[in-house]
Write a protein that holds these residues in place. Structure first.
Motif, PDB file in Angstrom:
ATOM      1  N   TRP A  93      42.988  40.623  50.388  1.00 27.56           N
ATOM      2  CA  TRP A  93      43.632  40.569  48.997  1.00 27.56           C
ATOM      3  C   TRP A  93      42.576  39.742  48.060  1.00 27.56           C
ATOM      4  CZ3 TRP A  93      48.460  41.994  47.756  1.00 27.56           C
ATOM      5  CH2 TRP A  93      49.349  42.594  48.604  1.00 27.56           C
ATOM      6  N   THR A  94      42.464  40.126  47.028  1.00 25.94           N
ATOM      7  CA  THR A  94      41.664  39.922  45.696  1.00 25.94           C
ATOM      8  C   THR A  94      42.531  39.290  44.658  1.00 25.94           C
ATOM      9  OG1 THR A  94      41.561  41.764  44.379  1.00 25.94           O
ATOM     10  CG2 THR A  94      40.209  41.605  46.197  1.00 25.94           C
ATOM     11  N   ASN A  95      42.242  38.429  43.807  1.00 22.67           N
ATOM     12  CA  ASN A  95      42.642  38.157  42.640  1.00 22.67           C
ATOM     13  C   ASN A  95      42.251  39.017  41.377  1.00 22.67           C
ATOM     14  OD1 ASN A  95      40.041  37.256  41.952  1.00 22.67           O
ATOM     15  ND2 ASN A  95      40.836  35.181  41.263  1.00 22.67           N
ATOM     16  N   VAL A  96      41.951  40.195  41.731  1.00 21.19           N
ATOM     17  CA  VAL A  96      41.636  41.240  40.548  1.00 21.19           C
ATOM     18  C   VAL A  96      42.871  42.014  40.332  1.00 21.19           C
ATOM     19  CG1 VAL A  96      40.000  43.150  39.846  1.00 21.19           C
ATOM     20  CG2 VAL A  96      39.093  41.025  41.353  1.00 21.19           C
ATOM     21  N   ALA A  97      43.264  42.147  39.126  1.00 22.05           N
ATOM     22  CA  ALA A  97      44.621  42.753  38.673  1.00 22.05           C
ATOM     23  C   ALA A  97      44.140  44.203  38.227  1.00 22.05           C
ATOM     24  CB  ALA A  97      45.318  41.745  37.741  1.00 22.05           C
ATOM     25  N   CYS A  98      45.220  45.035  38.269  1.00 21.62           N
ATOM     26  CA  CYS A  98      45.176  46.258  37.304  1.00 21.62           C
ATOM     27  C   CYS A  98      45.244  45.965  36.053  1.00 21.62           C
ATOM     28  CB  CYS A  98      46.508  47.187  37.695  1.00 21.62           C
ATOM     29  SG  CYS A  98      46.810  48.481  36.395  1.00 21.62           S
TER      30      CYS A  98
ATOM     31  N   VAL B 128      44.962  35.283  38.109  1.00 20.61           N
ATOM     32  CA  VAL B 128      44.324  36.674  38.000  1.00 20.61           C
ATOM     33  C   VAL B 128      43.349  37.002  37.055  1.00 20.61           C
ATOM     34  CG1 VAL B 128      46.161  37.556  39.596  1.00 20.61           C
ATOM     35  CG2 VAL B 128      46.158  38.024  37.296  1.00 20.61           C
ATOM     36  N   ILE B 129      42.460  37.767  37.165  1.00 23.43           N
ATOM     37  CA  ILE B 129      41.416  38.127  36.494  1.00 23.43           C
ATOM     38  C   ILE B 129      41.656  39.824  36.067  1.00 23.43           C
ATOM     39  CG2 ILE B 129      39.671  36.421  36.615  1.00 23.43           C
ATOM     40  CD1 ILE B 129      38.048  38.445  38.445  1.00 23.43           C
ATOM     41  N   SER B 130      41.531  40.478  35.301  1.00 28.83           N
ATOM     42  CA  SER B 130      41.426  41.862  35.013  1.00 28.83           C
ATOM     43  C   SER B 130      40.312  42.542  35.811  1.00 28.83           C
ATOM     44  CB  SER B 130      41.495  42.146  33.712  1.00 28.83           C
ATOM     45  OG  SER B 130      41.676  43.682  33.302  1.00 28.83           O
ATOM     46  N   GLU B 131      40.580  43.974  36.061  1.00 27.36           N
ATOM     47  CA  GLU B 131      39.736  44.940  36.542  1.00 27.36           C
ATOM     48  C   GLU B 131      38.627  45.405  35.512  1.00 27.36           C
ATOM     49  OE1 GLU B 131      41.611  47.785  38.764  1.00 27.36           O
ATOM     50  OE2 GLU B 131      42.497  48.651  36.923  1.00 27.36           O
ATOM     51  N   GLU B 132      39.271  45.265  34.434  1.00 29.78           N
ATOM     52  CA  GLU B 132      38.523  45.981  33.359  1.00 29.78           C
ATOM     53  C   GLU B 132      37.271  45.483  33.244  1.00 29.78           C
ATOM     54  OE1 GLU B 132      39.833  46.960  28.710  1.00 29.78           O
ATOM     55  OE2 GLU B 132      41.527  46.615  30.101  1.00 29.78           O
ATOM     56  N   GLY B 133      36.220  46.452  33.229  1.00 29.79           N
ATOM     57  CA  GLY B 133      34.865  46.290  33.105  1.00 29.79           C
ATOM     58  C   GLY B 133      34.117  45.725  34.261  1.00 29.79           C
ATOM     59  N   MET B 134      34.973  45.481  35.412  1.00 27.86           N
ATOM     60  CA  MET B 134      34.491  45.000  36.591  1.00 27.86           C
ATOM     61  C   MET B 134      34.300  46.287  37.809  1.00 27.86           C
ATOM     62  SD  MET B 134      36.185  42.394  39.512  1.00 27.86           S
ATOM     63  CE  MET B 134      36.422  41.092  38.360  1.00 27.86           C
ATOM     64  N   GLU B 135      32.914  46.170  38.492  1.00 25.51           N
ATOM     65  CA  GLU B 135      32.502  46.950  39.352  1.00 25.51           C
ATOM     66  C   GLU B 135      33.469  46.708  40.616  1.00 25.51           C
ATOM     67  OE1 GLU B 135      30.294  49.635  38.785  1.00 25.51           O
ATOM     68  OE2 GLU B 135      30.229  48.814  36.552  1.00 25.51           O
ATOM     69  N   VAL B 136      33.744  47.799  41.225  1.00 23.71           N
ATOM     70  CA  VAL B 136      34.517  47.670  42.597  1.00 23.71           C
ATOM     71  C   VAL B 136      33.807  46.765  43.485  1.00 23.71           C
ATOM     72  CG1 VAL B 136      35.305  48.962  44.693  1.00 23.71           C
ATOM     73  CG2 VAL B 136      35.714  49.863  42.183  1.00 23.71           C
ATOM     74  N   GLU B 137      32.423  47.039  43.643  1.00 27.65           N
ATOM     75  CA  GLU B 137      31.657  46.128  44.600  1.00 27.65           C
ATOM     76  C   GLU B 137      31.645  44.632  44.307  1.00 27.65           C
ATOM     77  OE1 GLU B 137      30.149  48.732  42.354  1.00 27.65           O
ATOM     78  OE2 GLU B 137      30.390  50.071  44.088  1.00 27.65           O
ATOM     79  N   ASP B 138      31.968  44.339  43.096  1.00 26.62           N
ATOM     80  CA  ASP B 138      32.446  42.832  42.643  1.00 26.62           C
ATOM     81  C   ASP B 138      33.530  42.398  43.073  1.00 26.62           C
ATOM     82  OD1 ASP B 138      29.682  42.847  41.422  1.00 26.62           O
ATOM     83  OD2 ASP B 138      30.602  43.331  39.542  1.00 26.62           O
TER      84      ASP B 138
END
Length: 176
Positions: free
Chosen positions: A61-66, A143-153
């Motif tokens: 699990w991550t804290n990266v949200a849609c 959580v933080i948004s996935e917007e602008g984030m690379e999947v690798e991160d």
């Protein structure tokens, strides 16, 4: 003319059986659309990006949200059109619930599919949509948004969520 007042004392037949809530008598595939939708407790954990260990199949699990998740309300900002905007969004149905390994163990759909009842903090049980947040089960504020984030991160945002191991978590009532 008499001033007889109506009897205001209600009588209850102690042998009468009270109607059980729909989630205790219906299977997931028997529920109406409204009943199905009301099962969502609003935790928003299904809206988190998850990683899968290729070797073990373990869900991480991550804290990266849609990007469509409103992290305060824990609801989708555009629920009706989410599938057009987010191509990998997975709409739940009774069949998918049986096969998705990443549904949280606290998820109402998963609990009912596995033969358990809902937890005390579920809005259908408590009558209050905020108990999910008060119990610390939801992602609100974490959580933080996935917007602008690379999947690798995403690996930099691994998180532990309540209820993943009910034996270790005093907030979640033990199932069974």
């Amino acid at each position: 003319m008499t001033d007889k007042k109506p009897d205001l004392i209600a009588t209850v037949d102690p042998t009468a059986e009270f109607e059980k809530p729909f989630w205790q008598v219906k299977r997931l595939n028997e529920m109406s659309r409204a009943e199905w939708e009301s099962l969502c407790d609003g935790c928003a954990r299904c809206c988190l990006n998850k990683l899968e260990d290729w070797d073990t199949g373990e869900i991480i699990w991550t804290n990266v949200a849609c990007s469509l998740l409103d992290s305060e309300s824990c609801r989708c900002k555009d629920y009706e059109n989410r599938l057009d905007t987010i191509p990998d969004c997975v709409p739940l149905d009774a069949e998918k619930v049986e096969s998705l390994s990443w549904l949280p163990p606290t998820c109402a759909y998963r609990l009912l599919d596995e033969g358990y009842d809902l937890y005390w903090w579920h809005p259908l049980v408590s009558g209050d949509p905020d108990t999910i947040h008060q119990a610390g089960i939801s992602v609100r504020g974490r959580v933080i948004s996935e917007e602008g984030m690379e999947v690798e991160d995403y690996e930099d945002h691994i998180a532990d969520w309540p209820g993943e191991d009910p034996d270790d978590d005093p907030v979640v009532l033990k199932r069974g």
